[in-house]
Design a protein around this motif. Structure first.
Motif, PDB file in Angstrom:
ATOM      1  N   LEU A  31      -5.123   5.015   2.494  1.00  0.00           N
ATOM      2  CA  LEU A  31      -3.890   4.243   2.440  1.00  0.00           C
ATOM      3  C   LEU A  31      -2.692   5.178   2.459  1.00  0.00           C
ATOM      4  O   LEU A  31      -1.687   4.928   3.104  1.00  0.00           O
ATOM      5  CB  LEU A  31      -3.871   3.393   1.166  1.00  0.00           C
ATOM      6  N   GLU A  32      -2.840   6.271   1.742  1.00  0.00           N
ATOM      7  CA  GLU A  32      -1.724   7.203   1.690  1.00  0.00           C
ATOM      8  C   GLU A  32      -1.468   7.828   3.054  1.00  0.00           C
ATOM      9  O   GLU A  32      -0.337   8.000   3.472  1.00  0.00           O
ATOM     10  CB  GLU A  32      -1.998   8.294   0.651  1.00  0.00           C
ATOM     11  N   ARG A  60      11.369   6.571   9.370  1.00  0.00           N
ATOM     12  CA  ARG A  60      10.232   7.208  10.041  1.00  0.00           C
ATOM     13  C   ARG A  60       9.988   6.573  11.393  1.00  0.00           C
ATOM     14  O   ARG A  60       9.660   7.249  12.359  1.00  0.00           O
ATOM     15  CB  ARG A  60       8.979   7.089   9.174  1.00  0.00           C
ATOM     16  N   ARG A  61      10.123   5.229  11.473  1.00  0.00           N
ATOM     17  CA  ARG A  61       9.895   4.556  12.758  1.00  0.00           C
ATOM     18  C   ARG A  61      10.926   4.991  13.779  1.00  0.00           C
ATOM     19  O   ARG A  61      10.686   4.961  14.960  1.00  0.00           O
ATOM     20  CB  ARG A  61       9.946   3.038  12.589  1.00  0.00           C
ATOM     21  N   ALA A  98      -2.100   6.431   5.841  1.00  0.00           N
ATOM     22  CA  ALA A  98      -1.543   5.402   6.712  1.00  0.00           C
ATOM     23  C   ALA A  98      -0.070   5.165   6.428  1.00  0.00           C
ATOM     24  O   ALA A  98       0.658   4.669   7.276  1.00  0.00           O
ATOM     25  CB  ALA A  98      -2.313   4.101   6.535  1.00  0.00           C
ATOM     26  N   ALA A  99       0.362   5.507   5.229  1.00  0.00           N
ATOM     27  CA  ALA A  99       1.746   5.222   4.854  1.00  0.00           C
ATOM     28  C   ALA A  99       2.734   6.168   5.531  1.00  0.00           C
ATOM     29  O   ALA A  99       3.927   5.930   5.535  1.00  0.00           O
ATOM     30  CB  ALA A  99       1.892   5.309   3.347  1.00  0.00           C
ATOM     31  N   ARG A 100       2.280   7.242   6.112  1.00  0.00           N
ATOM     32  CA  ARG A 100       3.204   8.221   6.690  1.00  0.00           C
ATOM     33  C   ARG A 100       3.885   7.708   7.944  1.00  0.00           C
ATOM     34  O   ARG A 100       3.356   6.903   8.616  1.00  0.00           O
ATOM     35  CB  ARG A 100       2.460   9.509   7.018  1.00  0.00           C
ATOM     36  N   GLU A 129       7.839   5.729   0.136  1.00  0.00           N
ATOM     37  CA  GLU A 129       7.331   5.427   1.477  1.00  0.00           C
ATOM     38  C   GLU A 129       7.883   4.108   1.998  1.00  0.00           C
ATOM     39  O   GLU A 129       8.177   3.969   3.187  1.00  0.00           O
ATOM     40  CB  GLU A 129       5.800   5.382   1.452  1.00  0.00           C
ATOM     41  N   PHE A 154      10.263   3.944   5.421  1.00  0.00           N
ATOM     42  CA  PHE A 154       9.555   3.330   6.560  1.00  0.00           C
ATOM     43  C   PHE A 154      10.428   3.215   7.817  1.00  0.00           C
ATOM     44  O   PHE A 154      10.042   3.662   8.897  1.00  0.00           O
ATOM     45  CB  PHE A 154       9.028   1.947   6.160  1.00  0.00           C
ATOM     46  N   ARG A 157       4.038   2.089  -7.199  1.00  0.00           N
ATOM     47  CA  ARG A 157       3.674   1.080  -6.210  1.00  0.00           C
ATOM     48  C   ARG A 157       4.436  -0.206  -6.548  1.00  0.00           C
ATOM     49  O   ARG A 157       4.692  -0.462  -7.727  1.00  0.00           O
ATOM     50  CB  ARG A 157       2.171   0.792  -6.267  1.00  0.00           C
ATOM     51  N   HIS A 210       0.815  -1.215   0.000  1.00  0.00           N
ATOM     52  CA  HIS A 210       0.000   0.000   0.000  1.00  0.00           C
ATOM     53  C   HIS A 210       0.846   1.261   0.000  1.00  0.00           C
ATOM     54  O   HIS A 210       0.309   2.356   0.105  1.00  0.00           O
ATOM     55  CB  HIS A 210      -0.947  -0.015   1.192  1.00  0.00           C
ATOM     56  N   MET A 211       2.140   1.112  -0.068  1.00  0.00           N
ATOM     57  CA  MET A 211       2.999   2.294  -0.066  1.00  0.00           C
ATOM     58  C   MET A 211       3.788   2.348  -1.374  1.00  0.00           C
ATOM     59  O   MET A 211       4.104   1.312  -1.955  1.00  0.00           O
ATOM     60  CB  MET A 211       4.000   2.213   1.088  1.00  0.00           C
TER      61      MET A 211
END
Lengths: 381, 287
Positions: free
Chosen positions: B282-283, A124-125, B285-287, A117, A121, A153, A112-113
């Motif tokens: 979805l976008e 960001r975490r 949520a991707a952040r 993104e 990931f 995607r 979904h990213m």
């Protein structure tokens, strides 16, 4: 529970001396229950991987290589033994607090990213500042040659591109070690060969320790600094690719890496530093190892390309065995001969195609096989 | 000839479905639309006047029940979502080899008729029924305590009856999440919560979307729960439509109400689809 906890605080804090190995496994065992029976997937692995090394775990499926890697990543808890990363015991540390990243066999990209993104990931975490995320993701996408595809995607990309996203997603975090689980398995041969060279280049460029799991021996030989050949939950041999190919430690390694001929016999005598095996049909095999004594049973291995095929009896000082050519396969660069010995054993011989075709043998010919004493390697049974 | 047949084959195969759709959906809808635009009564007959006065009258008279239905349907859907997500999650990720058994247990009540199950709940929740009777005589509940004929009973009934339609699509969506993708999230420093919020939840949203559609629409229009478990103050729009058709024989009003309900639900679903069904969520949520 907050996301800040997911940082690698402790892992980063310990100062690391350069001589400390990147990864150490000490007597690691993995057992699990299957239908009420204890099965050992990994039966006791001890090894240490140096900083910046390209290290491969090689073996057939079910040999425990993937389980071993998953214990390094933290997805499996060892039943016994200790896992250390840069000297720190991480045996019970969950994967999100280990400073290693994994490239999964099926890539396991977040569907979904988009590419950007996916790669961002991990940063960001760890609450990396947005400006730094931008810079590092950009840099990493440049390394894996995906600039301009940030908005794609995963499902809109080819297998090779997805592979590079998976690599970038792990590399961008600058982990202490990168774990790669058969990352090229899903690619076709040409792309796989190109990616092998690409991976090696990237590894040199970023200087990160790579642990590479594969069942493909040529892949391991091409890329690795050292290889651990695993079989049935144990490391059979841990050495450089050349050493593994030229001096296989066990019959399994000899058979698994390349093509190999096994010859069994008994030491007859020791002559000018060579052990001499007497074969029933009157041939002789010389082994350049003086540690054997007359009467010792012995198994030797010899690589097909080390053997010379001839119609005349070879000179003394070489191993010399008689046989009959049972099959000739033309392979372009070389011919592959199957030669049946008197005791029924079959020996494979590769003979390069030279301009001189006088040495070619035909099916059914009685021939002599010969090779240097130092090309016979005695192996453990 | 052969080629024509080959091209026509898929359409021919779809023909029964189209006929079914035409006979049982398009024709009745058209007939009902036509009825909703007539005036008259059962004794003197109905004339096609194309007057929309039925709509204005029906909405004027029954907007309370319409809003109540939307509120009950909405509250029931939210409760179902809160119950169903953990259930689906547990079956999908912790069910192991017993997954099929848990799904079967979930569907087991369906082997008993919908109306019968609802009536059973009526017995259970009755003021002096097997649940509250003993509690009241033991003095644990006040004598005036009652659940039946309140909105709690109606919403509870809706939740009970439609819950599996929420669980199943969410389960299917969660089941399709590749466990390695979740592992990848942990590997990339995500806590359990972050892995859920950033990966599992967004990937299961299509299931949530389907589940809400499959429960909100029938729950809002349902007449059975309000009739069996409700009282005078909990009448829903489905009951009104039923009474207008069956008891009052006021077909134009009943049809106009049905169309109004349909329009309200369609608009609601459209808005909902635009806000949740698109890639925006979805976008985010991707952040």
């Amino acid at each position: 529970m907050t996301e800040t906890q997911a940082g690698t605080g402790e892992a980063m804090a310990s100062p690391v001396a350069p001589q400390v190995p990147a990864i150490e496994l000490d007597g690691v065992v993995k057992e699990y229950l299957a239908n009420g029976e204890v099965v050992q997937a990994v039966k006791g692995v001890t090894l240490s991987i140096a900083e910046g090394e390209f290290f491969s775990l090689l073996g057939p499926s079910g040999c425990g290589k993937t389980t071993t890697m998953r214990m390094i990543a933290g997805f499996e808890d060892p039943s016994r033994g200790v896992v250390r990363l840069h000297g720190r015991d991480v045996t019970n540390v969950p994967p999100n607090r280990r400073d290693v990243n994994m490239v999964f066999q099926s890539y396991a990209l977040f569907p979904h990213m988009n590419v950007w993104e996916n790669v961002a990931f991990g940063l960001r975490r760890r609450k990396t500042p947005e400006a730094e995320i931008k810079r590092r993701v950009g840099e990493t996408l440049e390394i894996v040659d995906l600039v301009g595809r940030e908005k794609r995607r995963p499902r809109e990309m080819s297998g090779g591109q997805q592979q590079r996203v998976a690599l970038a997603r792990a590399l961008v975090n600058r982990p202490r070690a990168l774990l790669l689980d058969e990352p090229l398995g899903a690619l076709d041969l040409k792309l796989r060969q190109a990616m092998q060279i690409e991976l090696k280049r990237i590894q040199r460029e970023v200087g990160i320790t790579f642990v590479y799991v594969t069942h493909d021996q040529s892949e391991a030989l091409t890329m690795s600094d050292r290889i651990a050949v695993m079989h049935d939950g144990l490391v059979e041999q841990l050495a450089s690719p050349r050493e593994i190919y030229e001096r296989p430690a066990t019959a399994f390694v000899a058979g698994f890496i390349g093509t190999s001929n096994l010859i069994r016999g008994t030491v007859d005598r020791v002559e000018s530093g060579n052990a001499v095996l007497a074969l029933d049909e009157g041939g002789r095999v010389l082994v350049a190892e003086a540690s054997h004594r007359a009467g010792d049973p012995i198994t030797i291995t010899v690589r097909p390309e080390k053997i010379t095929i001839s119609t005349e009896e070879p000179a003394g000082g070489l191993s010399a065995v008689r046989g009959t050519v049972s099959e000739v396969v033309y392979l372009g660069l070389y011919n592959s001969y199957a030669v049946r010995l008197a005791d029924g054993a079959e020996v494979t011989v590769f003979q390069q195609n030279a301009l001189d075709s006088s040495s070619t043998a035909e099916r059914g010919d009685a021939v002599w096989l010969s090779w240097q004493p130092h090309h016979s390697y005695a192996i453990g049974s | 000839m052969r080629r024509v047949r080959a091209t026509a084959a898929p359409y021919l195969l779809a023909l029964p479905a189209w006929i079914w759709f035409g006979v049982f959906f398009v024709v009745p809808i058209a007939a009902m639309a036509s009825v909703s635009l007539t005036t008259g009564n059962i004794l003197e007959g109905f004339q096609q006047t194309f007057s929309v006065s039925n709509y204005a009258a029906a909405i004027g008279q029954y907007h309370t029940q319409m809003i109540r239905s939307l509120v009950y349907g909405g509250v029931a859907t939210v409760i179902m979502l809160l119950l169903a997500y953990p259930m689906a999650y547990w079956i999908a990720f912790k069910g192991g080899r017993r997954k099929s058994m848990y799904l079967f247990l979930l569907l087991l009540p369906f082997f008993v008729s919908f109306v019968l199950r609802t009536i059973s709940w009526g017995f259970l929740l009755a003021d002096d029924g097997i649940l509250f009777g003993p509690l009241k005589s033991a003095g644990l509940l006040p004598q005036g305590f009652h659940v039946l004929a309140t909105e709690f009973a109606v919403i509870g009934g809706l939740v009970y009856n439609f819950l599996p339609f929420m669980v199943l699509p969410i389960y299917v969506a969660l089941e399709r999440v590749d466990p390695r993708v979740i592992e990848a999230a942990y590997d990339l420093y995500a806590s359990r919560w972050a892995a859920f919020r950033r990966v599992v939840l967004p990937l299961s949203l299509p299931g949530v979307f389907a589940g809400v559609l499959m429960t909100f629409v029938p729950a809002t229009a349902d007449p059975v729960n309000a009739r069996v478990l409700g009282g005078t103050g909990t009448t829903m729009i489905g009951n009104i439509i039923q009474t207008e058709y069956m008891t009052n024989n006021d077909y134009p009003t009943a049809s106009a109400l049905s169309f109004t309900l349909m329009a309200v639900l369609l608009v609601g679903i459209f808005v909902y689809a635009r806000s949740l069904g698109t890639e925006n969520v979805l976008e985010a949520a991707a952040r």
